[in-house]
Enzyme design. Structure first.
Site, PDB file in Angstrom:
ATOM      1  N   GLU A 200       0.829  -1.210   0.000  1.00 42.35           N
ATOM      2  CA  GLU A 200       0.000   0.000   0.000  1.00 42.35           C
ATOM      3  C   GLU A 200       0.862   1.259   0.000  1.00 42.35           C
ATOM      4  O   GLU A 200       0.562   2.248  -0.658  1.00 42.35           O
ATOM      5  CB  GLU A 200      -0.961  -0.011   1.200  1.00 42.35           C
ATOM      6  CG  GLU A 200      -1.935  -1.190   1.223  1.00 42.35           C
ATOM      7  CD  GLU A 200      -2.779  -1.294  -0.041  1.00 42.35           C
ATOM      8  OE1 GLU A 200      -2.966  -0.277  -0.727  1.00 42.35           O
ATOM      9  OE2 GLU A 200      -3.232  -2.411  -0.362  1.00 42.35           O
ATOM     10  N   HIS A 274       2.512 -15.717 -16.510  1.00 39.08           N
ATOM     11  CA  HIS A 274       2.986 -15.461 -17.871  1.00 39.08           C
ATOM     12  C   HIS A 274       2.052 -14.494 -18.583  1.00 39.08           C
ATOM     13  O   HIS A 274       0.843 -14.514 -18.377  1.00 39.08           O
ATOM     14  CB  HIS A 274       3.060 -16.776 -18.647  1.00 39.08           C
ATOM     15  CG  HIS A 274       3.874 -16.686 -19.905  1.00 39.08           C
ATOM     16  ND1 HIS A 274       3.390 -16.147 -21.061  1.00 39.08           N
ATOM     17  CD2 HIS A 274       5.161 -17.056 -20.153  1.00 39.08           C
ATOM     18  CE1 HIS A 274       4.329 -16.191 -22.002  1.00 39.08           C
ATOM     19  NE2 HIS A 274       5.412 -16.734 -21.476  1.00 39.08           N
TER      20      HIS A 274
HETATM   21 ZN    ZN Z   1      -2.450  -2.675  -4.852  1.00 38.25          ZN
END
Ligand code: ZN
Length: 351
Positions: A200, A274
């Protein structure tokens, strides 16, 4: 530009609701967390439109930071930063208001930790300690003085909502990191996982160092950057987020993508390893999740803060920048990118 990042993606909460294999209060907690996420996203869109119209001080400060960054990158005159850690942990008292109320401070910079009798969850203490560790990580390795590198106060909120199953960077003024308590059946609280905090916090750093939009490929790139910097503290994103009864080790496993959890009530981790799988996702909803786990911190940080990333940068453009910045290690970095599908399509309409 960041809109709002929630560490637990919408599709995971929706799967728990759809499976319906948990007690009603958990389903209700997931539903209300989803509603809250939608509200946050829509209010951020409104805030961005309003900021573009009115050009308030926050937008001006960010633009000033970006322009300083571009100047520094060009002239290589970055001064030694001062250390200005300034934390305030607020107790949201289970409110889901946006922004959360600030009338109850749990701990302020330099203050004492609070007693277990006062807060048996320890969330406020964990948050206060985690903020320092995250600040120190960016300061030590990247000489970054807080999220905006100008000593921005680190305001955070614990006990957000009731059984709130998420943590997020609110991406708007007043800038905050917000943490729920979890439902206690599937999710623990979100404050004792340093990688959640780092994820965050990195969204904040991205917001102040690049113009990346939080939609489509640039949104997914934003998410990947947050995961990559969080990975520097731990390969497992959200380790400890699940309660003891859940068959899972984390929210995402950056070393072995797609192996973080597999539980009847939650479903199976579908993190991408991928590029070929990338287009299967509804990117507009979940921004693709965090896709990439290969990282060399300083090269990534230089790419992020070097002033070369465009507003709607693609993975191809970012990978090219990383390879270029890697200098003599360019070939090794290119090989690492090739493991996840490089060279990616260069078109922004490939989604
Ligand atoms: Zn995030």
């Amino acid at each position: 530009m960041t809109i709002c990042c929630c560490i637990v993606p919408e599709y995971l909460l929706k799967t728990i609701v759809e499976k319906g294999k948990t007690p009603q209060h958990v389903i209700h907690a997931c539903q209300s967390t989803l509603e809250n996420s939608k509200h946050l996203q829509s209010s951020r869109v409104e805030a961005i439109v309003s900021a573009q119209r009115q050009s308030p001080s926050e937008a001006e400060e960010r633009e000033a930071a970006l322009s300083t960054l571009a100047y520094d990158a060009k002239h290589r005159t970055v001064a030694r930063p001062t250390h200005q850690l300034n934390r305030t942990v607020y107790d949201s008292q289970n409110s889901r208001d946006d922004p959360p109320p600030r009338d109850k401070i749990a701990i302020k910079e330099g203050g004492a930790l609070i007693s277990e009798a006062e807060d048996p969850t320890k969330n406020a203490n964990e948050c206060y300690i985690g903020l320092k560790k995250t600040y120190d990580f960016f300061f030590k390795f990247f000489q970054r003085n807080s999220i905006n590198s100008r000593g921005m106060p680190l305001d955070s909120f614990v006990h957000f909502g009731v059984h709130f199953n998420n943590a997020f960077w609110n991406g708007s003024s007043p800038i905050s990191l917000v943490f729920g308590d979890g439902d206690g059946i599937l999710f623990n609280g979100f404050t004792d996982e340093l990688d959640v905090m780092a994820h965050e916090y990195t969204h904040g750093v991205v917001q102040y160092t690049s113009p990346l939009n939080y939609t489509f490929q640039s949104g997914s790139l934003n998410e990947s950057l947050a995961d990559v910097f969080a990975t520097m503290s731990n390969w497992l994103i959200g380790e400890g987020i699940w309660t003891a009864g859940v068959n899972g080790s984390a929210l995402r496993d950056m070393k072995n993508p797609g192996t973080a959890y597999d539980d009847d009530r939650i479903g199976k981790d579908n993190q991408l390893a991928h590029w070929k799988d990338f287009k299967k996702l509804d990117i507009s909803l979940d921004n693709g999740g965090g896709m990439l786990g290969k990282s060399i911190g300083s090269i990534w940080y230089k790419a992020l803060t070097g002033g070369k990333l465009g507003r709607d940068a693609t993975f191809k453009e970012f990978a090219d920048l990383i390879i270029k910045n890697a200098g003599k290690h360019g070939d090794e970095i290119k090989e690492a990118w090739e493991l996840v599908g490089y060279p990616f399509p260069d078109s922004k309409s490939e989604l």
